[in-house]
Structure formats: C-alpha cells, structure tokens
Design an enzyme around this catalytic site. Structure first.
Site, PDB file in Angstrom:
ATOM      1  CG  PHE A 276      15.012 -42.185 -22.777  1.00  0.00           C
ATOM      2  CD1 PHE A 276      14.584 -43.231 -23.187  1.00  0.00           C
ATOM      3  CD2 PHE A 276      14.995 -40.888 -23.740  1.00  0.00           C
ATOM      4  CE1 PHE A 276      13.856 -43.491 -24.511  1.00  0.00           C
ATOM      5  CE2 PHE A 276      14.343 -41.210 -24.896  1.00  0.00           C
ATOM      6  CZ  PHE A 276      13.831 -42.379 -25.219  1.00  0.00           C
ATOM      7  CG  LEU A 336      24.147 -35.893 -21.570  1.00  0.00           C
ATOM      8  CD1 LEU A 336      23.705 -35.612 -20.349  1.00  0.00           C
ATOM      9  CD2 LEU A 336      23.404 -37.497 -21.812  1.00  0.00           C
ATOM     10  CD  GLU A 362      46.119 -18.404 -12.028  1.00  0.00           C
ATOM     11  OE1 GLU A 362      47.180 -18.407 -11.184  1.00  0.00           O
ATOM     12  OE2 GLU A 362      45.690 -17.547 -12.547  1.00  0.00           O
ATOM     13  NE  ARG A 374      55.404 -29.551  -0.107  1.00  0.00           N
ATOM     14  CZ  ARG A 374      56.168 -28.793  -1.012  1.00  0.00           C
ATOM     15  NH1 ARG A 374      55.540 -27.276  -1.470  1.00  0.00           N
ATOM     16  NH2 ARG A 374      57.007 -29.096  -1.848  1.00  0.00           N
TER      17      ARG A 374
END
Length: 381
Positions: A276, A336, A362, A374
């Site tokens: 499809f 899906l 992290e 920055r």
C-alpha cells in the site's frame, strides 16, 4: 571526506552485533521481567574489550575512538538498548578513572574494571539537582583517614547492583568549583540503597537511590584533584550523549527491520500491507530519518575525536536529533504493527518504552537546545 567505515570498524560492529544477537537478544524480555541483568554476562563482554572501550592502551583498555564506540553501542542496542546503555555508563566511568585517577588507584582498580569483574555506576544526579547538577548537596568532609560522605544520589542505574560507584560530591564551596569525584566500593560501611524504582522502560537495569550515611572512604579513593570533579563529570558527557544516541539508533534500526518483515507477511485487502503506497511513504520517511540520524551522529563523533572547537555543540545537536528520531521511528513501527505492536511478544512496545528516557538522561533535550543556542550566539557575538 570519506563516509565509509574502515574494515576494522566494520569488524568491530559485526563482533558487537553477533555477540548481542547470541547472548543478549534472546534473553532481553526475560531480564526485563526479572528486573536485572545477570552478573555473569559482564565478564564475557569484558573479554571482547568492551569494559574499557576508549580507555588508553597504557592502562590496558581498547583505546577505540569515539566513533568506533558508537558502532559498538549501536550494534549492542539492536539486541537490547537497556543492556547497551548500562554498558555505556560503565565506560563513561572507566574513561574518567583512566583520565584523572592516580597511578596507584589505576593499578589497584582498573584491571577488574576493564575485565568487567568490577561494574561501575555514575552518581551525579540528586533528588534536588538534575539539570542543575552543580547544585548537588552530597558532602564529603575531609578527615585524617580520608573522607566522610553524607547525602543521596537519585536515579542511579546499578544502584545496589554495581560493584563500585564513581560519585560527584561537595568538598568545598557552593557551585561547580566545590565539587570533587570519589570512588566508593560496594560494601563500604555507611553506603546503602533505596528501594528499586519501578520504571517505564530500562527495566532490566536495577535503578535505585544511593545513600551515604557517615560513609567513610580512604583518601586514596579521591579521583584526581579536589575541586575538579564537576569538570571531570562534564568532560564525560559529550561522549555519553553520543553513546545514548547510538542506543536509540540501533533500537530504531531493529524496529524498522522487524516492521519490514511483519509488513511483508501481514495481508489485508488481498495483498501484503507493504504494497500500500500510503504505508510505503511511512516506511520511506522512517528510513530517511534513520539515515540522517546515523550520518549526524557519526559526524559529531568524528568531531569529538578530532578535538574540533564545535564538538560539544555537535554532540548536543546529535543527541537531541537522534534520540527524538529514534523514539519517533519506534512509535511509528508500533503503529504499523497494529494491535500486535502493542503486545509484548512482538518486542516493539519494549523499544518504545526503553527509548523514551533517552530524551531525558545525559542532559535533557531541553538542555541540549540551551547548549546549541549558547554556542550559536557565541559564534555570532
């Protein structure tokens, strides 16, 4: 400009991938249900040289580049991102010790660290300081014998499981200049742990608060110099951001592979659903985003290896982009799969849960944007 992996890099990826598929992938759901990773796995990982991926050869490490290391974590996370990410934490600690510990300390602890007979945890975050890590409160008072620690660390992967803890503690004034790094071995009197946290994902990693109550450590367990601990901690984060991005990348690749296989077999309206066009567009979008993420990540790793001035900016950009792309891809893969994607048996829902935290640790992806902004403003000032 060469985008191809070398023969050696391909061999590193293939070795890590093969090990993960044989020794981790078949057990990932079982370990998640049990809430732990068998300790006997780690020495076998250590035999591959993965206990000190970017530890120097002088110390006995593998001395790989940061780019090489991303290949290891991408390959291992194709088996289980939770296990791969836990190894990433150990390696961040190992690199800090290799870079800043005294020769005496390295001789004493690094052989077992590199063989993964000693598994390490990284203790920076506290109940009241996450993104504002320099506000940490855990204190280390100097004594005649060494240091006495008091305070709590939060969200510690390996809390109560690991063999030693690399801890950022306050030895001086408020702010980053008053922070030092110490090494605390499991079993030290005054070291204890909170109850195991119930988490959305990363369930195979035991996670708990680490608590210090008049916890006494010897003076030679100070890592490097007093007052330099925050600098040491931050120096590890660029590489940590690449590693966690690699874990998102590998898991997303696995999800896409599984989805392609499922769609080729699943029939609807007389044909397999991969025929499809509307769904083919979804597959194409995921492949485009996955390949873009991989190139972006490897460029950032290359910059970190080269010592480029904008390496930190690129590590932050890659972390934000790759972790969000990974989560988006695995979520689309679940969609899906339809209802089957929501079932544990198919393995997709675990990846959705495991990858969500990659946008938080992290350095949150909001902090990644702050870092990028920055750098951007500084470049144009």
């Amino acid at each position: 400009m060469d985008f191809a992996l070398t023969e050696e890099q391909t061999a590193i990826f293939d070795m890590a991938h093969a090990f993960g598929q044989e020794n981790i992938a078949p057990f990932a759901r079982q370990w998640e249900a049990e809430g732990t990773i068998p300790k006997e796995l780690w020495p076998r990982v250590g035999e591959l040289g993965f206990g000190g991926l970017y530890v120097s050869e002088e110390t006995g490490g593998s001395a790989l580049s940061r780019l090489d290391a991303t290949l290891v974590f991408e390959a291992l996370s194709m088996a289980c991102p939770s296990v791969a990410a836990f190894l990433s934490i150990h390696n961040m600690c190992a690199k800090m010790l290799d870079s800043f510990a005294s020769d005496e300390m390295k001789a004493r602890i690094m052989p077992d660290v590199l063989s993964l007979n000693t598994v390490l945890s990284y203790c920076l975050t506290e109940p009241g300081s996450g993104s504002d890590a320099a506000a940490l409160k855990t204190r280390a008072e100097k004594t005649n014998e060494g240091y006495t620690l008091n305070g709590n660390k939060a969200f510690i992967s390996g809390g109560g499981y690991s063999d030693a803890y690399v801890c950022m503690v306050r030895t001086g004034e408020e702010g980053p200049k008053g922070i030092s790094t110490v090494y605390v071995e499991d079993g030290t009197k005054g070291l204890s742990f909170g109850g195991l946290e119930e988490k959305m994902g990363w369930k195979s990693q035991p996670t708990a608060q680490v608590q210090f109550d008049d916890c006494k450590i010897p003076a030679n367990n100070l890592v490097g110099e007093e007052g330099k601990g925050f600098k040491y901690a931050m120096m590890g984060l660029d590489g940590g951001r690449l590693n966690i991005s690699s874990c998102s990348l590998g898991a997303a690749q696995t999800a896409l592979n599984m989805t392609l296989q499922y769609m080729s077999e699943r029939k609807a309206f007389g044909k397999s659903i991969d025929q499809f066009q509307g769904l083919q567009f979804r597959l194409a979008d995921m492949e485009i985003e996955l390949q873009a993420a991989r190139v972006f990540l490897r460029q950032a790793a290359w910059k970190l290896d080269q010592g480029a001035l904008d390496a930190s900016k690129h590590c932050a950009m890659a972390k934000k982009f790759v972790t969000e792309a990974g989560s988006k891809i695995v979520d689309q893969c679940l969609q899906l799969h339809g209802g089957y994607g929501y079932l544990a048996d198919y393995g997709i829902e675990k990846l959705v849960r495991d990858l969500r935290v990659h946008q938080i640790l992290e350095g949150t992806n909001e902090i990644m944007r702050v870092i990028v902004a920055r750098h951007l403003l500084a470049e144009h000032s």
